[in-house]
Write a protein that holds these residues in place. Structure first.
Motif, mmCIF file in Angstrom:
data_model
loop_
_atom_site.group_PDB
_atom_site.id
_atom_site.type_symbol
_atom_site.label_atom_id
_atom_site.label_comp_id
_atom_site.label_asym_id
_atom_site.label_seq_id
_atom_site.Cartn_x
_atom_site.Cartn_y
_atom_site.Cartn_z
ATOM 1 N N PHE A 177 0.421 6.194 -4.795
ATOM 2 C CA PHE A 177 -0.315 5.602 -3.684
ATOM 3 C C PHE A 177 0.644 4.849 -2.774
ATOM 4 O O PHE A 177 1.612 4.253 -3.251
ATOM 5 C CB PHE A 177 -1.363 4.602 -4.187
ATOM 6 C CG PHE A 177 -2.385 5.202 -5.117
ATOM 7 C CD1 PHE A 177 -3.180 6.255 -4.705
ATOM 8 C CD2 PHE A 177 -2.551 4.708 -6.389
ATOM 9 C CE1 PHE A 177 -4.129 6.800 -5.549
ATOM 10 C CE2 PHE A 177 -3.489 5.247 -7.246
ATOM 11 C CZ PHE A 177 -4.278 6.296 -6.823
ATOM 12 N N HIS A 178 0.358 4.854 -1.490
ATOM 13 C CA HIS A 178 1.142 4.052 -0.561
ATOM 14 C C HIS A 178 0.509 2.670 -0.495
ATOM 15 O O HIS A 178 -0.712 2.545 -0.325
ATOM 16 C CB HIS A 178 1.185 4.696 0.821
ATOM 17 C CG HIS A 178 2.096 3.984 1.764
ATOM 18 N ND1 HIS A 178 1.798 3.782 3.076
ATOM 19 C CD2 HIS A 178 3.302 3.407 1.568
ATOM 20 C CE1 HIS A 178 2.785 3.123 3.654
ATOM 21 N NE2 HIS A 178 3.707 2.894 2.749
ATOM 22 N N LYS A 179 1.334 1.637 -0.646
ATOM 23 C CA LYS A 179 0.869 0.250 -0.601
ATOM 24 C C LYS A 179 1.738 -0.516 0.391
ATOM 25 O O LYS A 179 2.929 -0.268 0.487
ATOM 26 C CB LYS A 179 1.030 -0.441 -1.956
ATOM 27 C CG LYS A 179 0.254 0.140 -3.076
ATOM 28 C CD LYS A 179 0.502 -0.680 -4.341
ATOM 29 C CE LYS A 179 -0.307 -0.157 -5.502
ATOM 30 N NZ LYS A 179 -0.221 -1.049 -6.670
ATOM 31 N N ILE A 180 1.100 -1.452 1.082
ATOM 32 C CA ILE A 180 1.856 -2.382 1.901
ATOM 33 C C ILE A 180 1.329 -3.794 1.622
ATOM 34 O O ILE A 180 0.191 -3.952 1.173
ATOM 35 C CB ILE A 180 1.772 -2.094 3.423
ATOM 36 C CG1 ILE A 180 0.332 -2.233 3.925
ATOM 37 C CG2 ILE A 180 2.347 -0.713 3.744
ATOM 38 C CD1 ILE A 180 0.213 -2.250 5.440
ATOM 39 N N ILE A 181 2.143 -4.778 1.886
ATOM 40 C CA ILE A 181 1.722 -6.178 1.770
ATOM 41 C C ILE A 181 1.716 -6.769 3.165
ATOM 42 O O ILE A 181 2.673 -6.599 3.927
ATOM 43 C CB ILE A 181 2.649 -6.963 0.833
ATOM 44 C CG1 ILE A 181 2.589 -6.390 -0.571
ATOM 45 C CG2 ILE A 181 2.283 -8.451 0.829
ATOM 46 C CD1 ILE A 181 3.584 -6.997 -1.545
ATOM 47 N N VAL A 182 0.621 -7.442 3.500
ATOM 48 C CA VAL A 182 0.538 -8.174 4.762
ATOM 49 C C VAL A 182 0.231 -9.628 4.441
ATOM 50 O O VAL A 182 -0.379 -9.940 3.422
ATOM 51 C CB VAL A 182 -0.508 -7.586 5.736
ATOM 52 C CG1 VAL A 182 -0.147 -6.173 6.126
ATOM 53 C CG2 VAL A 182 -1.894 -7.619 5.151
ATOM 54 N N TYR A 183 0.670 -10.509 5.323
ATOM 55 C CA TYR A 183 0.519 -11.946 5.131
ATOM 56 C C TYR A 183 -0.421 -12.488 6.209
ATOM 57 O O TYR A 183 -0.239 -12.221 7.388
ATOM 58 C CB TYR A 183 1.886 -12.624 5.219
ATOM 59 C CG TYR A 183 2.875 -12.022 4.245
ATOM 60 C CD1 TYR A 183 2.869 -12.389 2.910
ATOM 61 C CD2 TYR A 183 3.801 -11.051 4.666
ATOM 62 C CE1 TYR A 183 3.754 -11.813 2.010
ATOM 63 C CE2 TYR A 183 4.687 -10.479 3.766
ATOM 64 C CZ TYR A 183 4.659 -10.860 2.441
ATOM 65 O OH TYR A 183 5.522 -10.304 1.551
ATOM 66 N N VAL A 184 -1.424 -13.226 5.757
ATOM 67 C CA VAL A 184 -2.391 -13.808 6.673
ATOM 68 C C VAL A 184 -2.319 -15.320 6.542
ATOM 69 O O VAL A 184 -2.463 -15.875 5.447
ATOM 70 C CB VAL A 184 -3.820 -13.309 6.373
ATOM 71 C CG1 VAL A 184 -4.831 -13.943 7.310
ATOM 72 C CG2 VAL A 184 -3.878 -11.775 6.467
ATOM 73 N N THR A 185 -2.067 -15.978 7.667
ATOM 74 C CA THR A 185 -1.982 -17.440 7.686
ATOM 75 C C THR A 185 -3.234 -17.993 8.364
ATOM 76 O O THR A 185 -3.984 -17.266 9.022
ATOM 77 C CB THR A 185 -0.736 -17.909 8.447
ATOM 78 O OG1 THR A 185 -0.835 -17.492 9.805
ATOM 79 C CG2 THR A 185 0.532 -17.333 7.815
ATOM 80 N N ALA A 186 -3.428 -19.307 8.212
ATOM 81 C CA ALA A 186 -4.581 -19.942 8.853
ATOM 82 C C ALA A 186 -4.315 -19.991 10.338
ATOM 83 O O ALA A 186 -5.098 -19.819 11.169
ATOM 84 C CB ALA A 186 -4.785 -21.339 8.299
#
Length: 140
Positions: A131-140
């Motif tokens: 599977f292709h996976k990516i990580i994204v970062y979400v800030t306030a």
């Protein structure tokens, strides 16, 4: 003319004569390690990519925003047909529920109903799975 015992370029390298391309999919948007600020989001985050099922085509694409724990259907907005890549996107985009690090995963189902899988014992010369996976970062 070469006889029936002649091997092609890939067969000489160890690829099987009865090779079947594994179903595969990829996330193209957003990119790995993208950073989003909830306070600056005016609309949902666009999540889209491509999927391929060899000569079987693609019948379904699913997304997970929690590293494969829960899956939801994506929209196939262009079906390339058999032997072509299909284009998919998250239905209505994605709105993160809050700040955090999110692992987005995609998987496809081919036209025969077989879901893309990961086979750790499959030799490289039989086609890579996973599977292709990516990580994204979400800030306030």
């Amino acid at each position: 003319m070469p006889g029936p015992e002649a091997k092609g370029f890939y067969e000489i390298q160890g690829w099987g004569a009865d090779f079947i391309v594994p179903t595969r999919s990829r996330i193209d948007v957003p990119y790995q390690d993208a950073v989003f600020s909830l306070g600056k989001l005016n609309q949902p985050i666009e999540v889209k990519g491509v999927a391929y099922g060899g000569d079987r085509g693609v019948s379904r694409v699913e997304l997970s925003f929690d590293d494969g724990q829960q899956w939801s259907d994506a929209e196939i907005y262009y079906s390339g047909g058999d032997l072509a890549w299909s284009l998919w996107k998250a239905r209505a985009g994605w709105r993160p529920p809050g700040p955090g690090n999110y692992t987005i995963v995609v998987r496809a189902t081919d036209g025969e109903g077989e879901v893309q899988d990961w086979d750790p014992d499959r030799p490289f010369t039989s086609g890579v799975t996973g599977f292709h996976k990516i990580i994204v970062y979400v800030t306030a």
